[in-house]
Structures are given as structure tokens and as C-alpha cells.
Motif scaffolding. Structure first.
Motif, PDB file in Angstrom:
ATOM      1  N   SER A 181       0.834  -1.200   0.000  1.00  0.00           N
ATOM      2  CA  SER A 181       0.000   0.000   0.000  1.00  0.00           C
ATOM      3  C   SER A 181       0.869   1.251   0.000  1.00  0.00           C
ATOM      4  O   SER A 181       2.034   1.229   0.404  1.00  0.00           O
ATOM      5  CB  SER A 181      -0.916   0.016   1.224  1.00  0.00           C
ATOM      6  OG  SER A 181      -1.778  -1.095   1.217  1.00  0.00           O
ATOM      7  N   ASP A 182       0.273   2.354  -0.445  1.00  0.00           N
ATOM      8  CA  ASP A 182       0.953   3.648  -0.390  1.00  0.00           C
ATOM      9  C   ASP A 182       0.899   4.170   1.040  1.00  0.00           C
ATOM     10  O   ASP A 182      -0.189   4.372   1.588  1.00  0.00           O
ATOM     11  CB  ASP A 182       0.266   4.623  -1.346  1.00  0.00           C
ATOM     12  CG  ASP A 182       0.798   6.041  -1.221  1.00  0.00           C
ATOM     13  OD1 ASP A 182       1.992   6.195  -0.889  1.00  0.00           O
ATOM     14  OD2 ASP A 182       0.018   6.991  -1.439  1.00  0.00           O
ATOM     15  N   LEU A 183       2.034   4.376   1.655  1.00  0.00           N
ATOM     16  CA  LEU A 183       2.084   4.965   2.993  1.00  0.00           C
ATOM     17  C   LEU A 183       2.285   6.471   2.942  1.00  0.00           C
ATOM     18  O   LEU A 183       1.847   7.184   3.842  1.00  0.00           O
ATOM     19  CB  LEU A 183       3.225   4.348   3.807  1.00  0.00           C
ATOM     20  CG  LEU A 183       3.070   2.929   4.341  1.00  0.00           C
ATOM     21  CD1 LEU A 183       4.235   2.607   5.262  1.00  0.00           C
ATOM     22  CD2 LEU A 183       1.756   2.742   5.071  1.00  0.00           C
ATOM     23  N   VAL A 184       2.951   6.952   1.922  1.00  0.00           N
ATOM     24  CA  VAL A 184       3.349   8.354   1.904  1.00  0.00           C
ATOM     25  C   VAL A 184       2.168   9.273   1.638  1.00  0.00           C
ATOM     26  O   VAL A 184       2.018  10.318   2.292  1.00  0.00           O
ATOM     27  CB  VAL A 184       4.475   8.578   0.881  1.00  0.00           C
ATOM     28  CG1 VAL A 184       4.832  10.059   0.796  1.00  0.00           C
ATOM     29  CG2 VAL A 184       5.707   7.773   1.271  1.00  0.00           C
ATOM     30  N   GLY A 185       1.287   8.906   0.702  1.00  0.00           N
ATOM     31  CA  GLY A 185       0.130   9.745   0.412  1.00  0.00           C
ATOM     32  C   GLY A 185      -0.732   9.987   1.639  1.00  0.00           C
ATOM     33  O   GLY A 185      -1.021  11.145   1.984  1.00  0.00           O
ATOM     34  N   PRO A 186      -1.164   8.923   2.348  1.00  0.00           N
ATOM     35  CA  PRO A 186      -1.932   9.134   3.578  1.00  0.00           C
ATOM     36  C   PRO A 186      -1.157   9.899   4.642  1.00  0.00           C
ATOM     37  O   PRO A 186      -1.739  10.677   5.402  1.00  0.00           O
ATOM     38  CB  PRO A 186      -2.254   7.700   4.038  1.00  0.00           C
ATOM     39  CG  PRO A 186      -2.232   6.890   2.793  1.00  0.00           C
ATOM     40  CD  PRO A 186      -1.150   7.495   1.953  1.00  0.00           C
ATOM     41  N   ALA A 187       0.161   9.689   4.719  1.00  0.00           N
ATOM     42  CA  ALA A 187       0.963  10.425   5.705  1.00  0.00           C
ATOM     43  C   ALA A 187       0.993  11.910   5.386  1.00  0.00           C
ATOM     44  O   ALA A 187       0.911  12.753   6.287  1.00  0.00           O
ATOM     45  CB  ALA A 187       2.383   9.866   5.752  1.00  0.00           C
TER      46      ALA A 187
END
Length: 246
Positions: A173-179
Motif C-alpha cells: 500500500s501507499d504509505l506516503v500519500g496518507p501520511a
């Protein structure tokens, strides 16, 4: 509220409580229990959440077995229940970095804490831990992370904070976008010239699992996620610098 329990790596358990009204979409508050000869609890939870977290720990092992109590930085959701744990577990000790002890924990803790050093290693019996100081990353002069070298799990505190609920652990999963979306909401990161290099230092550890305090644990490309987060913060710092008056 209820606290759920999931094993995210061998002997590493995520204890997660969703606080639905904390922010729009809710926010998870996670603790991590290292089941070793000398068990460690990383993140101690807010004071009022102690009964929930203690009950969750008790589903894995008797809470009286806990030997070490630690956290990422001095904040209520990380160590608000510290003295409740010290009261409930007579054999437990707080272990935290020397700076954080000097400025806060030596005074706040009902029993004297043990002091960690940067890049120091600590044997729990079955899990070998390394402490890494991360001043102001993501925030707090006394910030630190712990790395379980045995399972290559990075207990990364508030890094990659995201809102909402979800699975206990994700991969790919993308972690950076939600962060970054959470950063836009909270503005919690102390953005400095040291932010990106600190994150790249953590990426060099090549962790297999990231144990987030607010969000799911992550078992994908952890080094890549940390590098991408470093790049994102570096870009934000550059943009702020460009906007600053000469």
C-alpha cells in the motif's frame, strides 16, 4: 472502544484502539508488545486507556511479566499511562534515551528510568533491540525509534501517521500519500534540514516491517517507503524555503 490484538511479526504484537471521534474518520492508537524473555511494551497509551491496553496485553502474556516500558517521545498518547504501568507491574522499568530522561522522564516517572544511548543495543532474550535517536523527527527534541533486529521491525512512532481504521497490517500500500494528508491536517512534523537525512538513516536499516503508532503496520518495501517519505519532506522544505522572504 475496544483494543484489538494482532501478531505482525514473530513475537511482535500490535495492540490497536480506534478512537472514532478523535479526528474525522477516526484515529488508531497502537502499542507494540515484544514477547521475549524480558517483554517490552513500546508506547504505553494514554492514562485513561490503560485498562483497555492492559487487558489486551493480558491476552498475550500476564502483565506481571512485562520488564521494559518505552515509547517514541514524551506525549500523552505515548506515555500518559507510564505510572499506571509502573504501579501495576512492580518489576517493570521505563527505558528511554538519556536526553528525554534528563528533560522529562526522570521527573515524571514514579520509579527512576534506565537511560538508552543512540545506536545502543539491548538484549531482551529472543529479541535484540537497537535504539536510534531521531531529534525532532517527526517531532519532539527527545524523539527516538527502536529497531527489533531479530525480526527487522522498526517501531517508528508517529512516522507515517494516517487517519482512519483498517487492517492490522498491509503490504504494497501507499504509505506516503496518507501520511502527507495527515500532515496537512495536523502539521505535526518539525520540518528541518535534518528530517530527510534522519529518515534515510532509518531506511538504511532495511526493515521488513514498519510498526506505525497511528495506522496499520506495513510489511512491504519499508526502505523504499522511508526513502519516499524523506523525499516528500525534503520537497516540502525546499518549497517553504523558496517562499521565505530573502
Amino acid at each position: 472502544m475496544q483494543t484489538t490484538v494482532h501478531e505482525i511479526a514473530d513475537g511482535v504484537y500490535r495492540l490497536s484502539t480506534l478512537v472514532a471521534d478523535a479526528v474525522p474518520g477516526g484515529l488508531t492508537f497502537n502499542q507494540y508488545l515484544i514477547d521475549a524473555d524480558e517483554p517490552m511494551l513500546f508506547h504505553l497509551g494514554p492514562r485513561r486507556m490503560f485498562p483497555l491496553v492492559a487487558d489486551a496485553v493480558g491476552k498475550i502474556l500476564p502483565i506481571e511479566r512485562i520488564r521494559w516500558l518505552s515509547f517514541g517521545h514524551v506525549e500523552a498518547d505515548e506515555c500518559g499511562a507510564m505510572n499506571a504501568w509502573l504501579d501495576a507491574v512492580p518489576g517493570a522499568e521505563v527505558v528511554f534515551n538519556e536526553l528525554g530522561c534528563q528533560v522529562s522522564v526522570d521527573d515524571l516517572a514514579d520509579r527512576p528510568p534506565q537511560h538508552m544511548i543512540d545506536d545502543g543495543t539491548y538484549e531482551l532474550g529472543g529479541h535484540h533491540m537497537r535504539a536510534l535517536l531521531t531529534p525532532h523527527v517527526p517531532h519532539g527534541w527527545e524523539a527516538q525509534v527502536l529497531f527489533d533486529e531479530t525480526t527487522r521491525t522498526l517501531l517508528c512512532g508517529d512516522l507515517f501517521t494516517q487517519v482512519g481504521d483498517g487492517p492490522a497490517i498491509v503490504a504494497g500500500s501507499d504509505l506516503v500519500g496518507p501520511a502527507m494528508a495527515a500532515e496537512d491536517m495536523f502539521g505535526a512534523t518539525a520540518l528541518t534540514a535534518s528530517t530527510a537525512p534522519t529518515l534515510r538513516r532509518l531506511a538504511a536499516l532495511e526493515p521488513r516491517t514498519l510498526a506505525l503508532m497511528h495506522g496499520p503496520a506495513f510489511a512491504g518495501d519499508c526502505a523504499g517507503a522511508l526513502t519516499d517519505l524523506a523525499d516528500a519532506y525534503e520537497a516540502r522544505l525546499a518549497a517553504q524555503t523558496e517562499r521565505s522572504p530573502a
